[in-house]
Design a protein around this motif. Structure first.
Motif, mmCIF file in Angstrom:
data_model
loop_
_atom_site.group_PDB
_atom_site.id
_atom_site.type_symbol
_atom_site.label_atom_id
_atom_site.label_comp_id
_atom_site.label_asym_id
_atom_site.label_seq_id
_atom_site.Cartn_x
_atom_site.Cartn_y
_atom_site.Cartn_z
ATOM 1 N N HIS A 1 -1.964 -4.984 0.602
ATOM 2 C CA HIS A 1 -2.040 -6.064 -0.371
ATOM 3 C C HIS A 1 -0.642 -6.630 -0.648
ATOM 4 N N ALA A 2 0.326 -5.717 -0.873
ATOM 5 C CA ALA A 2 1.697 -6.163 -1.160
ATOM 6 C C ALA A 2 2.244 -6.993 -0.006
ATOM 7 N N GLN A 3 1.937 -6.567 1.231
ATOM 8 C CA GLN A 3 2.400 -7.325 2.395
ATOM 9 C C GLN A 3 1.697 -8.684 2.478
ATOM 10 N N SER A 4 0.393 -8.686 2.169
ATOM 11 C CA SER A 4 -0.384 -9.926 2.299
ATOM 12 C C SER A 4 0.092 -11.005 1.317
ATOM 13 N N ILE A 5 0.682 -10.591 0.195
ATOM 14 C CA ILE A 5 1.174 -11.606 -0.758
ATOM 15 C C ILE A 5 2.660 -11.899 -0.530
ATOM 16 N N GLY A 6 3.194 -11.433 0.596
ATOM 17 C CA GLY A 6 4.512 -11.903 1.013
ATOM 18 C C GLY A 6 5.696 -11.129 0.482
ATOM 19 N N THR A 7 5.469 -9.934 -0.067
ATOM 20 C CA THR A 7 6.614 -9.205 -0.607
ATOM 21 C C THR A 7 7.469 -8.589 0.501
ATOM 22 N N VAL A 8 6.828 -8.168 1.598
ATOM 23 C CA VAL A 8 7.550 -7.531 2.705
ATOM 24 C C VAL A 8 7.021 -8.075 4.031
ATOM 25 N N THR A 9 7.830 -7.887 5.081
ATOM 26 C CA THR A 9 7.381 -8.381 6.396
ATOM 27 C C THR A 9 6.611 -7.320 7.167
ATOM 28 N N GLU A 10 6.877 -6.050 6.871
ATOM 29 C CA GLU A 10 6.187 -4.927 7.525
ATOM 30 C C GLU A 10 5.866 -3.905 6.448
ATOM 31 N N ALA A 11 4.957 -2.971 6.785
ATOM 32 C CA ALA A 11 4.632 -1.931 5.804
ATOM 33 C C ALA A 11 4.221 -0.661 6.530
ATOM 34 N N THR A 12 4.571 0.472 5.934
ATOM 35 C CA THR A 12 4.176 1.749 6.531
ATOM 36 C C THR A 12 4.091 2.827 5.450
ATOM 37 N N THR A 13 3.245 3.821 5.695
ATOM 38 C CA THR A 13 3.199 4.975 4.788
ATOM 39 C C THR A 13 4.100 6.099 5.307
ATOM 40 N N ASP A 14 4.719 5.876 6.460
ATOM 41 C CA ASP A 14 5.569 6.910 7.084
ATOM 42 C C ASP A 14 7.030 6.653 6.721
ATOM 43 N N LEU A 15 7.546 7.435 5.798
ATOM 44 C CA LEU A 15 8.899 7.202 5.290
ATOM 45 C C LEU A 15 9.939 7.277 6.402
ATOM 46 N N ALA A 16 9.836 8.315 7.244
ATOM 47 C CA ALA A 16 10.836 8.510 8.308
ATOM 48 C C ALA A 16 10.890 7.286 9.225
ATOM 49 N N GLU A 17 9.734 6.810 9.617
ATOM 50 C CA GLU A 17 9.646 5.634 10.482
ATOM 51 C C GLU A 17 10.141 4.390 9.740
#
Lengths: 282, 282
Positions: free
Chosen positions: B44-60
Motif C-alpha cells: 500500500h505504501a509503495q502504491s501511494i508513491g512513498t517508495v520506489t521498491e519495497a521488501t520485508t527482507d531487511l538484509a536485502e
C-alpha cells in the motif's frame, strides 16, 4: 425569524462586533447601535461595518432597543445590565456573552430586583485567543453552541426569545442552570487555559526553537487577553479549583505510571485519553 | 546537493513515507526502498508513491544503500540499527527519527561497538497526531527543525552528511547532545502530550458538547498513537518526570493566585505565559 427595529451592543470587540455583523448580514435588525467608552475605538468598529450607529452614551444607546447584548468583560456585566435596565422599556430583553454565569446572575438579581426578569444569561462558545473588532466576522456563531442560563426569575418567554436570537445568528443553543454551566466550563474552557499558561511558563524562551505542533497547539489559548482571563478565573474560582483538583488526580496517575515504569497502565491511560479526544473530532 | 543511488527506509509510516516522497520529488535518490514487516502495508505504501521498491527482507533491503533511515518506534530503533549495520558497507550512514535520543544512542553503542560510528541520531520536529503513510507528504520537512545528536563515537564527517541529508529535504538542523535534546523535548513535546492526555481524562464525555476551540487545541496531541507514546515517555522517563515537576510548580502558582483571590498575581502569571506563547507565533 426575529426582526428587530433596534439592537444595542455594549462592548464592540470580537463577540460584539460579530453579533453586529451577523445581524446586518442576515437583515435581522434595522439599527445596530454600538455602545462603548472610547469614541476612537467605537468609530473604528463602526467604520469596519460591525454596527450601523455608535455612541458613548449608554442611556441614549439603549433607548428604544428591542434587545441589548452586553459584551463587556465578566467583572462589569452585572453593572452594565443594571444600568441598561434603568433606560429600557419593559419589553426589552437583555443578555450577555460572559464566560461565567452564576456570579453575574446573582449580582444582577441583587441589583435589579424584579426587573432582573428581563435579563437572560448567554455564553456563546465561540471566539478564540484573538480579541478586538478587527477579528469579528458575521459567521462566528454559525453552528457554534450558545449556552443559555435562565434564572429562577426568568419566565419561559424571554428565555425562548433569547434562544431564538442566537438561532437567528446561526447558532445552536442549550439550556443549563448557571452553576451547571460554570462547573462544565471550568473543565472544558478554564482548565485548558490554566494548563496552557502553566505549560508556557514552564518553557524557557530559548527552547521555543524546539517547540513543534504539539507545544503550539497545547499552549495556543495562553495567548488570550490576560485581563479578561483574570476575571474569568476569579468569577468562577470554586469550580476552577475543583477542576484543577480533578486534573491533578489524572496527571498524578500518568506520572505514577511513568515513574514506576508501568507501561501497560501508561498505555491504558494514553488510550483512554485518545478515545475521549477522538470523540470530539478535529 | 547530495545524490544517492539507494536510500533505504525502515518503517514506511508518516515520517518514513514523507522522507521517501521528498527524496523522489526532489530527485535526490535513484532508488528509495521501503522495508517493513507486513507485505500488505508495504505494498500500500509503495502504491501511494512513498517508495520506489519495497521488501520485508531487511538484509536485502539495505544492501548497497548509501543511507538508511530507521523510522520505527523508539523501543525498536537500536535493534534495527544493529541489524542494519551487519548488512551495509562501511560508507553507509544510518540515522533515525526517534523522539528520544539518549537511550537509543547508548543502546546502539553497546550493541554495535565501533560500527556505532556509522549511526548519527536525528529527530525531525515534524508530523503530528496523524500516523501512517496515507498522511505522508513530500513537504513535511520543509522549514521544519531537525535535531541531530552526534555521539562521542561520531566523527565530524558523518554528522555533517546527515545534516546535509535533512537540508536536502528542506529542513533546518541544529546539533545537540543527546541528553540536552531529551531534556528540551521533555518540556516542548512530551510534557504537552501528558497534559493533553490528563485534560482529556478529566473531561467526562457528556461535556464534550461544551468544548470549544480552547479544549480542542489543548487536547489535540492526545489523539496520537498510544503505543508510540508509551515508548517515548518510558524512554525519556527521568527528563519527563523533571518536566512534570517544573510544570507543577507553575500550575501551583496559578492555583494559589486563584485560591487566594490574588488578581494582580494571577494577571501577572497569565501575562508572562502570554508573552512566551506570543513569542512563538501561530
Amino acid at each position: 425569524m426575529p426582526n428587530f427595529d433596534k439592537v444595542a451592543i455594549i462592548g464592540v470587540g470580537l463577540l460584539g462586533g460579530s453579533i453586529g455583523k451577523a445581524l446586518q448580514e442576515r437583515e435581522l435588525a434595522k439599527e445596530v447601535i454600538g455602545i462603548g467608552r472610547y469614541k476612537g475605538k467605537l468609530s473604528h468598529a463602526q467604520s469596519i461595518g460591525t454596527v450601523t450607529e455608535a455612541t458613548t452614551d449608554l442611556a441614549e444607546g439603549v433607548a428604544g432597543a428591542n434587545v441589548v447584548v452586553v459584551c463587556t468583560p465578566v467583572e462589569t456585566v452585572a453593572d452594565q445590565v443594571a444600568q441598561v435596565l434603568e433606560h429600557v422599556g419593559p419589553d426589552c430583553l437583555v443578555t450577555d456573552v460572559g464566560s461565567t454565569k452564576e456570579a453575574i446572575i446573582r449580582d444582577i438579581c441583587e441589583k435589579c430586583g424584579p426587573r432582573a426578569s428581563q435579563f437572560v444569561g448567554s455564553h456563546p462558545l465561540a471566539g478564540d485567543h484573538n480579541t478586538g473588532p478587527d477579528f469579528s466576522r458575521a459567521d462566528l456563531f454559525e453552528k457554534r453552541m450558545v449556552v443559555i442560563t435562565p434564572s429562577d426569575q426568568n419566565e419561559l418567554e424571554p428565555t425562548v426569545k433569547i434562544a431564538e436570537f442566537w438561532h437567528a445568528l446561526g447558532a445552536r443553543t442549550i439550556l443549563l442552570q448557571a452553576d451547571e454551566h460554570d462547573a462544565a466550563l471550568a473543565v472544558t474552557s478554564h482548565l485548558p487555559h490554566a494548563l496552557a499558561t502553566a505549560l508556557a511558563l514552564t518553557t524557557p524562551q530559548e527552547l521555543l526553537g524546539l517547540a513543534a505542533t504539539g507545544w503550539a497547539d497545547t499552549t495556543r489559548v495562553a495567548a488570550a487577553d490576560s485581563t479578561l482571563w483574570r476575571q474569568i478565573f476569579l468569577a468562577n474560582r470554586e469550580q476552577v479549583l475543583a477542576a484543577l483538583d480533578h486534573f491533578n488526580v489524572q496527571l498524578t496517575a500518568l506520572r505514577t505510571a511513568i515513574a514506576t515504569d508501568d507501561g501497560d497502565k501508561l498505555e491504558e491511560l494514553l488510550f483512554e485519553g485518545k478515545k475521549i479526544r477522538d470523540a470530539l473530532g478535529n
